[in-house]
Design an enzyme around this catalytic site. Structure first.
Site, PDB file in Angstrom:
ATOM      1  N   GLU A  28      -1.785  -9.213   3.419  1.00 12.71           N
ATOM      2  CA  GLU A  28      -1.664  -9.797   4.756  1.00 12.71           C
ATOM      3  C   GLU A  28      -3.024 -10.137   5.357  1.00 12.71           C
ATOM      4  O   GLU A  28      -3.127 -11.009   6.218  1.00 12.71           O
ATOM      5  CB  GLU A  28      -0.881  -8.865   5.688  1.00 12.71           C
ATOM      6  CG  GLU A  28      -1.582  -7.565   6.108  1.00 12.71           C
ATOM      7  CD  GLU A  28      -1.404  -6.406   5.129  1.00 12.71           C
ATOM      8  OE1 GLU A  28      -1.138  -6.662   3.934  1.00 12.71           O
ATOM      9  OE2 GLU A  28      -1.558  -5.246   5.555  1.00 12.71           O
ATOM     10  N   CYS A  49       0.834  -1.197   0.000  1.00 16.55           N
ATOM     11  CA  CYS A  49       0.000   0.000   0.000  1.00 16.55           C
ATOM     12  C   CYS A  49       0.874   1.255   0.000  1.00 16.55           C
ATOM     13  O   CYS A  49       1.503   1.555  -1.006  1.00 16.55           O
ATOM     14  CB  CYS A  49      -0.993  -0.050   1.160  1.00 16.55           C
ATOM     15  SG  CYS A  49      -2.498   0.878   0.809  1.00 16.55           S
ATOM     16  N   HIS A  52      -3.735  -5.059   0.462  1.00 22.38           N
ATOM     17  CA  HIS A  52      -3.209  -5.611   1.713  1.00 22.38           C
ATOM     18  C   HIS A  52      -3.301  -7.143   1.709  1.00 22.38           C
ATOM     19  O   HIS A  52      -4.255  -7.710   2.252  1.00 22.38           O
ATOM     20  CB  HIS A  52      -3.991  -5.048   2.904  1.00 22.38           C
ATOM     21  CG  HIS A  52      -3.695  -3.609   3.162  1.00 22.38           C
ATOM     22  ND1 HIS A  52      -2.609  -3.196   3.887  1.00 22.38           N
ATOM     23  CD2 HIS A  52      -4.319  -2.486   2.761  1.00 22.38           C
ATOM     24  CE1 HIS A  52      -2.575  -1.873   3.934  1.00 22.38           C
ATOM     25  NE2 HIS A  52      -3.615  -1.417   3.253  1.00 22.38           N
TER      26      HIS A  52
HETATM   27  N1  GLN Z   1      -1.946   6.671   2.892  1.00 25.76           N
HETATM   28  C1  GLN Z   1      -2.053   5.955   1.674  1.00 25.76           C
HETATM   29  C2  GLN Z   1      -3.402   6.151   1.005  1.00 25.76           C
HETATM   30  O1  GLN Z   1      -4.337   6.572   1.627  1.00 25.76           O
HETATM   31  C3  GLN Z   1      -1.787   4.487   1.886  1.00 25.76           C
HETATM   32  C4  GLN Z   1      -2.796   3.829   2.759  1.00 25.76           C
HETATM   33  C5  GLN Z   1      -2.329   2.502   3.269  1.00 25.76           C
HETATM   34  O2  GLN Z   1      -1.134   2.202   3.252  1.00 25.76           O
HETATM   35  N2  GLN Z   1      -3.231   1.698   3.777  1.00 25.76           N
HETATM   36  O3  GLN Z   1      -3.554   5.841  -0.144  1.00 25.76           O
END
Ligand code: GLN
Length: 546
Positions: free
Chosen positions: A520, A384, A518
């Site tokens: 995970e 992410c 994600h």
């Molecule tokens: N802050 C980033 C976004 O909002 C990544 C979010 C995250 O890593 N879950 O896109």
């Protein structure tokens, strides 16, 4: 018709109620029953989405886009049953719905009250969507006696009467502390906690007693006597070597058998625990060890990265190695690129992982970590925000786009990562206002991605289309694809419409993968996520080099 197991906690929080619920569900499942676990959170937030990870640990995201309590992650990891929006409710959500109904005039002039309106809403939530299930485990957050949890306890009391004793069982988790000065385990806190619960109309059927040493027969009998349960239904719960040893430990203490007995079920099939034995064998007898550096912001509180920690452990299970995690504060690396500081921290690592995160703090250190991993050919996994930083790093240091940045951190001359306000969802085009609410407005939940033909990602997944869970507001801007690919950062996974980069990778690097989602969240000990399995495999190779 489903049977219900209500799980409460007493004395103190952090007794491992969530793990107990997950373990009990796994044990019932191993006996061939169909299970689902639900979490009732008494706080007034509508969901944990806006809470700081320091307050609440990780926010767990479901396929259907709910931002939920991290206990739902344990439930899914232990049972493999995908958690859903309808598995987590908070007082905030209950009140929000009730107040909306009241404003619409749905209550036809009635006075709206905790009993029956709030308790009815809680009961409806508990029993909704339970067709085809044998057991629904309902875990009540907080500690019995809290003001906030009273409506939930009251709702359980009513449900026990409505559904009947044959369909409901109450399991209460308490603490039996060892008092060094007396040299004894003390049962009084348990007695008081059960007294609190019975004064609210619920007599527990099974007591789970957390203690740090063997619970002697005498203490067990005393708890049974004072708390009005059978001695066999007093289940000791000692600390386990690993959370994955917990189901076997509870089985050994008779938890699943006692719960079934409380339902009057004496002839249930014996559980098939082969998968759990195998997991524990792999955990306890590793053939090697790798160290993974996780460069993040909330490194002081591992609960903030709960699923990530577990997914790394699963990668270790798949490769029969122990995974040591070094939590590294990204801010350590800021401005230290040339003074050897970053190398001192990262050189001993067999893999570097930059996890998800929010906000600018630590981003410079994350970008430096990406650079270190790229230049030194250390396995790199960006998740992410980690993928976003990998793209900014590639743009700045390889493609010569010096103004490359994320608009999350302020205005950017070259918005390699930018805010998205429109995207295609399962229900069609989704739109968000740039200055809208923060709660529940991200790209959330499962989205598909198409993987490029000869990519590393495709080889890892062994599939050309995948579905993974998202939780972010910003996206890598697909318009930078060409310069980034020319400099070795290939966009190997894209949304089906080709607009949203989902996976990037460096084919000229031993293992360099960034993902916008994600992974995970979907990894399980008995079914490790392919990306974590492959990343740890690469770390094992790296460990043989250094
Ligand atoms: N802050 C980033 C976004 O909002 C990544 C979010 C995250 O890593 N879950 O896109």
């Amino acid at each position: 018709m489903a049977r219900f197991i209500f799980i409460t906690g007493g004395v103190v929080s952090s007794l491992g109620k969530g793990l107990m619920a997950a373990s009990l569900a796994a044990l019932l499942q191993a006996r061939g029953f169909r299970v689902r676990i639900r979490k009732f959170d008494p706080y007034l937030n509508v969901d944990p989405g806006t809470m700081s990870p320091y307050q609440h640990g990780e926010v767990y995201v479901t396929d259907d886009g709910a931002e939920t309590d991290l206990d739902l992650g344990h439930y899914e990891r232990f049972t493999g049953v995908p958690a859903r929006q309808s598995d987590n409710i908070t007082s905030g959500r209950v009140y929000r719905d009730i107040i909306a109904k009241e404003r619409r005039g749905d209550y036809l002039g009635a006075t709206v009250q905790v009993i029956p309106h709030v308790t009815n809403a809680i009961k409806e939530f508990a029993v909704a969507d339970t067709d085809g299930l044998d057991f629904v485990l309902c875990e009540i957050g907080g500690t019995v006696g809290d003001i906030e949890s009273l409506p939930f306890i009251e709702a359980i009391r009513q449900l026990r009467n409505e559904l009947g004793r044959a369909r409901t069982v109450s399991v209460h988790t308490t603490l039996v502390p060892y008092i060094a000065a007396a040299g004894e385990l003390k049962t009084k806190p348990t007695q008081h906690s059960v007294r609190d619960l019975t004064s609210l109309g619920i007599q527990p059927d099974v007591l789970v007693c957390r203690c740090d040493r063997e619970l002697p027969q005498g203490e067990r009998a005393k708890i049974a006597l004072f708390c009005n349960v059978a001695p066999a239904a007093v289940i000791p719960a000692l600390d386990a070597k690993s959370i994955y040893a917990v189901p076997l430990q509870y089985h050994g203490e008779g938890l699943d058998a006692e719960v079934l007995r409380a339902f009057g079920i004496e002839d249930a099939p014996a559980p098939d625990l082969e998968a759990w034995y195998d997991i524990n064998d792999r955990l306890q007898n590793p053939e090697g060890e790798v160290t993974i550096g996780v460069v993040g912001k909330y490194v002081g509180l591992p609960d903030a990265y709960k699923s990530l920690t577990e997914a790394l452990v699963h990668g270790g299970i798949a490769n029969r190695v122990r995974v040591k995690i070094r939590w590294l504060d990204a801010e350590l690396f800021e401005g230290s690129a040339d003074d050897g500081g970053i190398a001192a921290h990262l050189e001993p690592m067999h893999g570097i992982l930059v996890p998800g995160g929010f906000g600018e703090r630590g981003s410079a250190g994350k970008i430096e970590s990406v650079r270190f991993a790229r230049e030194r050919a250390v396995p790199f996994f960006g998740i992410c925000l980690g993928m976003q930083m990998a793209c900014v790093e590639g743009a700045r240091n390889m493609a010569g786009i010096s103004g490359a940045a994320s608009t999350e951190f302020g205005e950017a001359a070259e918005p390699v990562v930018g805010l998205i306000t429109e995207w295609m969802g399962a229900e069609g085009l989704q739109r968000r206002a740039a200055n809208g609410d923060l709660g529940g407005t991200m790209r959330l939940g499962a989205y598909p991605a198409e993987l490029a033909g000869n990519s590393h990602a495709r080889a890892i997944y062994g599939a050309s289309s995948i579905s993974e869970r998202h939780r972010h507001r910003y996206e890598v801007n697909v318009h930078y694809r060409e310069p980034l690919e020319r400099h070795g950062l290939v966009f190997s996974g894209l949304s089906p419409d080709g607009e949203l980069p989902e996976i990037v990778e460096r084919p000229d690097h031993p293992w360099f993968v960034g993902v916008q989602f994600h992974p995970e969240l979907k990894s399980k000990p008995f079914d490790p996520h392919p990306l974590f399995k492959s990343f740890i495999e690469a770390a094992v190779r790296q460990s043989r080099l250094v």
